[in-house]
Design a protein around this motif. Sequence first.
Motif, PDB file in Angstrom:
ATOM      1  N   PRO A 253       0.835  -1.200   0.000  1.00 31.51           N
ATOM      2  CA  PRO A 253       0.000   0.000   0.000  1.00 31.51           C
ATOM      3  C   PRO A 253       0.871   1.251   0.000  1.00 31.51           C
ATOM      4  O   PRO A 253       1.969   1.265   0.566  1.00 31.51           O
ATOM      5  N   ALA A 254       0.375   2.306  -0.629  1.00 33.40           N
ATOM      6  CA  ALA A 254       1.170   3.529  -0.783  1.00 33.40           C
ATOM      7  C   ALA A 254       1.636   4.108   0.548  1.00 33.40           C
ATOM      8  O   ALA A 254       2.696   4.724   0.633  1.00 33.40           O
ATOM      9  N   ALA A 255       0.860   3.919   1.617  1.00 35.59           N
ATOM     10  CA  ALA A 255       1.249   4.475   2.920  1.00 35.59           C
ATOM     11  C   ALA A 255       2.574   3.914   3.416  1.00 35.59           C
ATOM     12  O   ALA A 255       3.271   4.556   4.209  1.00 35.59           O
ATOM     13  N   VAL A 256       2.947   2.733   2.941  1.00 39.84           N
ATOM     14  CA  VAL A 256       4.190   2.108   3.388  1.00 39.84           C
ATOM     15  C   VAL A 256       5.400   2.904   2.912  1.00 39.84           C
ATOM     16  O   VAL A 256       6.505   2.759   3.446  1.00 39.84           O
ATOM     17  N   GLU A 257       5.207   3.773   1.948  1.00 38.11           N
ATOM     18  CA  GLU A 257       6.302   4.638   1.499  1.00 38.11           C
ATOM     19  C   GLU A 257       6.889   5.436   2.661  1.00 38.11           C
ATOM     20  O   GLU A 257       8.053   5.844   2.617  1.00 38.11           O
ATOM     21  N   ARG A 258       6.083   5.680   3.684  1.00 38.19           N
ATOM     22  CA  ARG A 258       6.568   6.425   4.845  1.00 38.19           C
ATOM     23  C   ARG A 258       7.605   5.633   5.630  1.00 38.19           C
ATOM     24  O   ARG A 258       8.354   6.201   6.430  1.00 38.19           O
ATOM     25  N   LEU A 259       7.633   4.327   5.410  1.00 34.01           N
ATOM     26  CA  LEU A 259       8.608   3.488   6.089  1.00 34.01           C
ATOM     27  C   LEU A 259       9.903   3.513   5.285  1.00 34.01           C
ATOM     28  O   LEU A 259      10.100   2.760   4.348  1.00 34.01           O
ATOM     29  N   ARG A 260      10.770   4.413   5.630  1.00 38.22           N
ATOM     30  CA  ARG A 260      12.038   4.542   4.926  1.00 38.22           C
ATOM     31  C   ARG A 260      12.985   3.423   5.346  1.00 38.22           C
ATOM     32  O   ARG A 260      13.188   3.190   6.530  1.00 38.22           O
ATOM     33  N   ARG A 261      13.526   2.737   4.353  1.00 35.41           N
ATOM     34  CA  ARG A 261      14.444   1.625   4.636  1.00 35.41           C
ATOM     35  C   ARG A 261      15.615   1.703   3.674  1.00 35.41           C
ATOM     36  O   ARG A 261      15.438   1.973   2.485  1.00 35.41           O
ATOM     37  N   ASP A 262      16.796   1.457   4.207  1.00 27.25           N
ATOM     38  CA  ASP A 262      17.991   1.502   3.365  1.00 27.25           C
ATOM     39  C   ASP A 262      17.870   0.514   2.210  1.00 27.25           C
ATOM     40  O   ASP A 262      17.381  -0.621   2.385  1.00 27.25           O
ATOM     41  N   ASN A 263      18.299   0.958   1.027  1.00 25.76           N
ATOM     42  CA  ASN A 263      18.372   0.111  -0.163  1.00 25.76           C
ATOM     43  C   ASN A 263      17.009  -0.298  -0.721  1.00 25.76           C
ATOM     44  O   ASN A 263      16.914  -1.265  -1.470  1.00 25.76           O
ATOM     45  N   VAL A 264      15.950   0.440  -0.325  1.00 22.93           N
ATOM     46  CA  VAL A 264      14.611   0.183  -0.867  1.00 22.93           C
ATOM     47  C   VAL A 264      14.030   1.499  -1.376  1.00 22.93           C
ATOM     48  O   VAL A 264      14.099   2.524  -0.688  1.00 22.93           O
ATOM     49  N   VAL A 265      13.469   1.469  -2.579  1.00 22.99           N
ATOM     50  CA  VAL A 265      12.783   2.631  -3.129  1.00 22.99           C
ATOM     51  C   VAL A 265      11.358   2.218  -3.501  1.00 22.99           C
ATOM     52  O   VAL A 265      11.087   1.034  -3.730  1.00 22.99           O
ATOM     53  N   TYR A 266      10.456   3.191  -3.550  1.00 22.54           N
ATOM     54  CA  TYR A 266       9.059   2.919  -3.855  1.00 22.54           C
ATOM     55  C   TYR A 266       8.654   3.646  -5.131  1.00 22.54           C
ATOM     56  O   TYR A 266       8.998   4.818  -5.325  1.00 22.54           O
ATOM     57  N   ARG A 267       7.900   2.964  -5.974  1.00 24.09           N
ATOM     58  CA  ARG A 267       7.389   3.558  -7.202  1.00 24.09           C
ATOM     59  C   ARG A 267       5.903   3.215  -7.337  1.00 24.09           C
ATOM     60  O   ARG A 267       5.513   2.059  -7.158  1.00 24.09           O
ATOM     61  N   ARG A 268       5.099   4.223  -7.658  1.00 28.54           N
ATOM     62  CA  ARG A 268       3.657   4.027  -7.802  1.00 28.54           C
ATOM     63  C   ARG A 268       3.344   3.189  -9.037  1.00 28.54           C
ATOM     64  O   ARG A 268       4.094   3.185 -10.011  1.00 28.54           O
TER      65      ARG A 268
END
Length: 311
Positions: A253-268
């Motif tokens: 879910p898009a809200a998980v973008e708030r969970l910043r994690r090293d070496n992970v990026v989010y794309r819609r």
Amino acid sequence: MLTIPGRYRLDSRQLRYFVAVARERNFTRAAEKLHIAQPPLSRAIQQLEDEFGVALLDRASRPLALTDAGRLLFEQAVQVLDRMDEMKAMAARMRQAERTLLGVGFVASTLYGYLPEVIRRYRAARPGVELTLLEMTTIEQVAALKEGRIDVGFGRITFNDPQIDRTLLRNETLCVALPLTHPLSSRTGLLKLAELAGDALVVYPKAPRPSYADQVLALFRERDVKPQAVHEVRELQTALGLVAAETGVCIVPAAVERLRRDNVVYRRLDEPGAVAPVIMSTRKGDRSPEIGLILKLVKDMYKKEGITFGA
């Protein structure tokens, strides 16, 4: 016979001090047990004797001894203090019985959306309510509602159950979590699921099923997109850990973008219907004012954020 003068306002603190001295037969030990200094303890006992007009302790004896009047007061004081303790315990039980309890179940991904703010506002509005928060899958929430372990659940799976009322709060768009080294990580635009066909897919939760994992797998099947492999894990954090380790990609879910994690990026994603519903579940016919308040807080927050309720 020792009697309590009508003018005397008996102080339970002084009675406790006197009982402690009578039991310890020593001012120093009694003061230590009461966690006070000895001088105020001695003054309290002297004031008690002045009020009664009779000596309660034989200070010349070693160890201290009670006078006849002191023994009579000691017997009565113990009964009074015991009765007071019973009344306090009874009052505590009554307060506990009257205290409103509210159990809330939630799936982990809702913590990255608006649920924490809803809970914060609810606590502010109902400071006297004892709130219990339990992380559990949507299916686990259904069982917990029926068993009375929770009163409201926030999940993502659609289903029908005659004993459960379900309210769609919103449909949240989905995005893909990619390893930082993924070829698509540099893209700034929306992605299609077909572009992920060559990747391994990480889904969660592994059990119980049906679950959010089945929703994600259904999206791929409907678009005839076959992942290179599917890795099933128990929880969101584990899934993102595998993404960071370049084991695969994960639809979240898009809200998980708030969970910043090293070496992970989010794309819609650019996929019509690729959404994760946020659904509030309660027991059938539950008209609790607490449930109504939570729903009102959600609606007020959505209105403020420009989110359409129920869509």
